[in-house]
Design a protein around this motif. Structure first.
Motif, PDB file in Angstrom:
ATOM      1  N   ASP A 135      23.096   0.845 -38.179  1.00  0.00           N
ATOM      2  CA  ASP A 135      24.260   0.474 -37.462  1.00  0.00           C
ATOM      3  C   ASP A 135      25.489   1.549 -37.441  1.00  0.00           C
ATOM      4  O   ASP A 135      26.206   1.925 -36.459  1.00  0.00           O
ATOM      5  N   SER A 136      25.909   2.039 -38.639  1.00  0.00           N
ATOM      6  CA  SER A 136      26.667   2.765 -39.037  1.00  0.00           C
ATOM      7  C   SER A 136      26.485   4.173 -38.363  1.00  0.00           C
ATOM      8  O   SER A 136      27.274   4.934 -37.840  1.00  0.00           O
ATOM      9  N   ARG A 137      25.058   4.688 -38.775  1.00  0.00           N
ATOM     10  CA  ARG A 137      24.891   5.919 -38.138  1.00  0.00           C
ATOM     11  C   ARG A 137      24.703   6.113 -36.689  1.00  0.00           C
ATOM     12  O   ARG A 137      25.370   7.027 -36.252  1.00  0.00           O
ATOM     13  N   GLU A 138      24.417   4.955 -35.860  1.00  0.00           N
ATOM     14  CA  GLU A 138      24.786   5.094 -34.584  1.00  0.00           C
ATOM     15  C   GLU A 138      26.020   5.091 -34.079  1.00  0.00           C
ATOM     16  O   GLU A 138      26.464   5.829 -33.132  1.00  0.00           O
ATOM     17  N   TYR A 139      26.876   4.391 -34.922  1.00  0.00           N
ATOM     18  CA  TYR A 139      28.395   4.213 -34.468  1.00  0.00           C
ATOM     19  C   TYR A 139      28.668   5.861 -34.650  1.00  0.00           C
ATOM     20  O   TYR A 139      29.691   6.147 -33.614  1.00  0.00           O
ATOM     21  N   LEU A 140      28.644   6.465 -35.728  1.00  0.00           N
ATOM     22  CA  LEU A 140      28.977   7.627 -36.028  1.00  0.00           C
ATOM     23  C   LEU A 140      28.599   8.535 -34.964  1.00  0.00           C
ATOM     24  O   LEU A 140      29.295   9.511 -34.398  1.00  0.00           O
ATOM     25  N   LYS A 141      27.317   8.602 -34.530  1.00  0.00           N
ATOM     26  CA  LYS A 141      26.660   9.260 -33.616  1.00  0.00           C
ATOM     27  C   LYS A 141      27.236   9.054 -32.141  1.00  0.00           C
ATOM     28  O   LYS A 141      27.570  10.177 -31.652  1.00  0.00           O
ATOM     29  N   ARG A 142      27.720   7.653 -31.829  1.00  0.00           N
ATOM     30  CA  ARG A 142      28.238   7.643 -30.594  1.00  0.00           C
ATOM     31  C   ARG A 142      29.792   8.419 -30.451  1.00  0.00           C
ATOM     32  O   ARG A 142      29.802   8.910 -29.469  1.00  0.00           O
ATOM     33  N   LEU A 143      30.576   8.197 -31.667  1.00  0.00           N
ATOM     34  CA  LEU A 143      31.624   8.734 -31.751  1.00  0.00           C
ATOM     35  C   LEU A 143      31.669  10.313 -31.520  1.00  0.00           C
ATOM     36  O   LEU A 143      32.357  11.108 -30.665  1.00  0.00           O
ATOM     37  N   LEU A 144      30.661  11.035 -32.195  1.00  0.00           N
ATOM     38  CA  LEU A 144      30.394  12.621 -32.180  1.00  0.00           C
ATOM     39  C   LEU A 144      30.027  12.982 -30.677  1.00  0.00           C
ATOM     40  O   LEU A 144      30.466  14.061 -30.228  1.00  0.00           O
ATOM     41  N   ASN A 145      29.105  11.940 -30.218  1.00  0.00           N
ATOM     42  CA  ASN A 145      28.674  12.394 -28.885  1.00  0.00           C
ATOM     43  C   ASN A 145      29.696  12.523 -27.876  1.00  0.00           C
ATOM     44  O   ASN A 145      29.673  13.169 -26.727  1.00  0.00           O
ATOM     45  N   ARG A 146      30.578  11.638 -28.043  1.00  0.00           N
ATOM     46  CA  ARG A 146      31.963  11.935 -27.040  1.00  0.00           C
ATOM     47  C   ARG A 146      32.448  13.189 -27.052  1.00  0.00           C
ATOM     48  O   ARG A 146      32.996  13.556 -26.106  1.00  0.00           O
ATOM     49  N   HIS A 147      32.300  13.820 -28.056  1.00  0.00           N
ATOM     50  CA  HIS A 147      33.083  15.125 -28.205  1.00  0.00           C
ATOM     51  C   HIS A 147      31.846  16.152 -28.009  1.00  0.00           C
ATOM     52  O   HIS A 147      32.171  17.372 -28.382  1.00  0.00           O
ATOM     53  N   ASN A 148      30.695  15.755 -27.561  1.00  0.00           N
ATOM     54  CA  ASN A 148      29.613  16.578 -27.169  1.00  0.00           C
ATOM     55  C   ASN A 148      28.980  17.388 -28.369  1.00  0.00           C
ATOM     56  O   ASN A 148      28.241  18.372 -28.158  1.00  0.00           O
ATOM     57  N   TYR A 149      28.903  16.784 -29.548  1.00  0.00           N
ATOM     58  CA  TYR A 149      28.505  17.384 -30.731  1.00  0.00           C
ATOM     59  C   TYR A 149      26.963  17.123 -30.970  1.00  0.00           C
ATOM     60  O   TYR A 149      26.659  16.138 -30.079  1.00  0.00           O
TER      61      TYR A 149
END
Length: 415
Positions: A135-149
């Protein structure tokens, strides 16, 4: 790259003009809407929007109704508002927005333009997220994906090390402290044994209530540390700051190693890279191949057409060198109109053929400067030998270049 559309939702005409200006400066095409109704009328264009800059309060949507509407229609949003109360801020940050910016000062608009520029290129930035929790990995991924990383995931320290080897262009590692077998602090140690702070940034994370963790992470090689749960704005600022540090170092290193005019490597970098190879190969009795080349009658170009024309000839020659050699070999401008190419252990005949093809293309090349069509040729000397020093092979190649000049120029001479 084609210009991408950015939707600007703003009912203040002065601010709308500011936004249009900065969106254009960031390389995008601005499309505007001053009311919620106008936003809805643009629904047919939603798939064409890179993102939207959304004012919180509109005449027909005073409570931020345009924000979830656009997000629900898959238009990423940056929210700008003059409302700075904590309740409004928390409401917005609970939505999957790119960012939240208050119109408090001129710096807010500078930040917005910088954000837009970064959003456009962030897909080129790889970030490694290391966390045992799915869950934590996916949460951080979603946050970073918002900025297109471009986000890469790992659940253990060992997996993180493997991902770093698989993806050598990773610029940032975000790691939780609690990991199986190897915790985040030990992972920092492992990363730092292979990569310096100039090469990869590390942000440590932990939900533990332990003030000493910040110091422990940083003393063991991390660049930064955040306590969970963290403020989203701070998270994005820390991520951006750490990536920009790596990019700044890369820029300084690139400027130090390249020739400012042509973009080829400079003399110092070329010598530093090639010299150890020549010495090593002498011990193993292995031949190296080095080409020295000089643009013919370059002084007359400067005298006849001016130094600006000479610069254009140098840049065009460098571009041709990059097309022919840069993918496989090391090329440099070593001074004036002189260039050098290290062709590794390429056989003499193969090197001669490759360089003669380049020479012929140079002969056929035309450069238009100030209404004048300028053509130039190039002379090349090629040494294929085993020398005990870089100076030794350079002297041989230079002597062969002199022979090429004496032979009438526009020719390749080998030893």
């Amino acid at each position: 790259m084609n210009k991408l559309n950015v939707l600007i939702v703003e009912d203040s005409k002065p601010i709308l003009q500011i936004h249009k200006h900065l969106v254009t400066n960031a390389g995008f095409n601005p499309v505007t809407a001053e009311t919620f109704a106008e936003v809805k009328a643009l629904e047919h264009m939603f798939p064409d929007f890179f993102c939207a800059i959304i004012d919180y309060s509109l005449p027909d949507a005073p409570n931020g109704e345009a924000i979830p509407y656009l997000l629900d229609h898959n238009v990423p949003g940056v929210v700008m508002t003059g409302m700075i109360d904590d309740e409004t801020r928390d409401t917005i940050l609970n939505l999957p927005v790119i960012d939240y910016i208050t119109k408090e000062s001129k710096q807010a608009y500078t930040y917005l333009q910088h954000l837009l520029v970064k959003l456009r290129v962030n897909h080129l930035i790889k970030i490694l997220v290391v966390d045992e929790s799915d869950d934590s990995r996916e949460y951080l991924k979603r946050l970073l994906n918002r900025h297109n990383y471009d986000v890469i995931l790992a659940s253990t320290g060992a997996e993180a090390i493997a991902q770093l080897e698989k993806h050598p262009t990773i610029k940032l590692v975000i790691t939780d402290k609690e990991l199986p077998n190897m915790d985040g602090i030990e992972l920092c140690n492992q990363i730092r044994s292979k990569y310096s702070k100039d090469e990869i940034s590390i942000i440590g994370l932990s939900g533990a209530d332990n003030p000493a963790l910040t110091a422990k992470f940083i003393k063991n090689g991390a660049n930064d540390f955040l306590t969970k749960p963290f403020c989203l704005e701070e998270f994005y600022c820390r991520v951006l700051q750490n990536i920009e540090f790596i990019e700044s170092v890369e820029t300084i290193r690139r400027q130090a190693n390249t020739d400012y005019l042509t973009g080829l490597y400079n003399r110092r970098y070329f010598f530093e890279k090639v010299s150890p190879e020549i010495t090593k190969r002498f011990d193993g009795s292995t031949n190296s191949t080095l080409a020295m080349m000089d643009i013919d009658h370059f002084k007359s170009v400067n005298d006849t057409y001016g130094h600006d024309a000479g610069d254009e000839i140098l840049k065009a020659t460098a571009q041709l060198i990059q097309q022919h050699f840069s993918a496989d070999y090391l090329a440099a401008r070593i001074g004036g109109e002189e260039f050098c190419i290290f062709l590794d252990t390429l056989a003499r005949d193969e090197a001669t053929l490759l360089l003669d093809n380049f020479r012929q293309e140079m002969e056929n090349m035309s450069v238009e400067v100030g209404g004048n069509t300028i053509k130039c040729t190039i002379s090349i000397g090629v040494a294929h030998c085993c020398e005990d020093s870089f100076d030794g092979i350079m002297i041989k190649a230079d002597e062969l270049l002199y022979e090429a000049k004496e032979a009438g120029r526009n020719v390749v001479i080998t030893d």
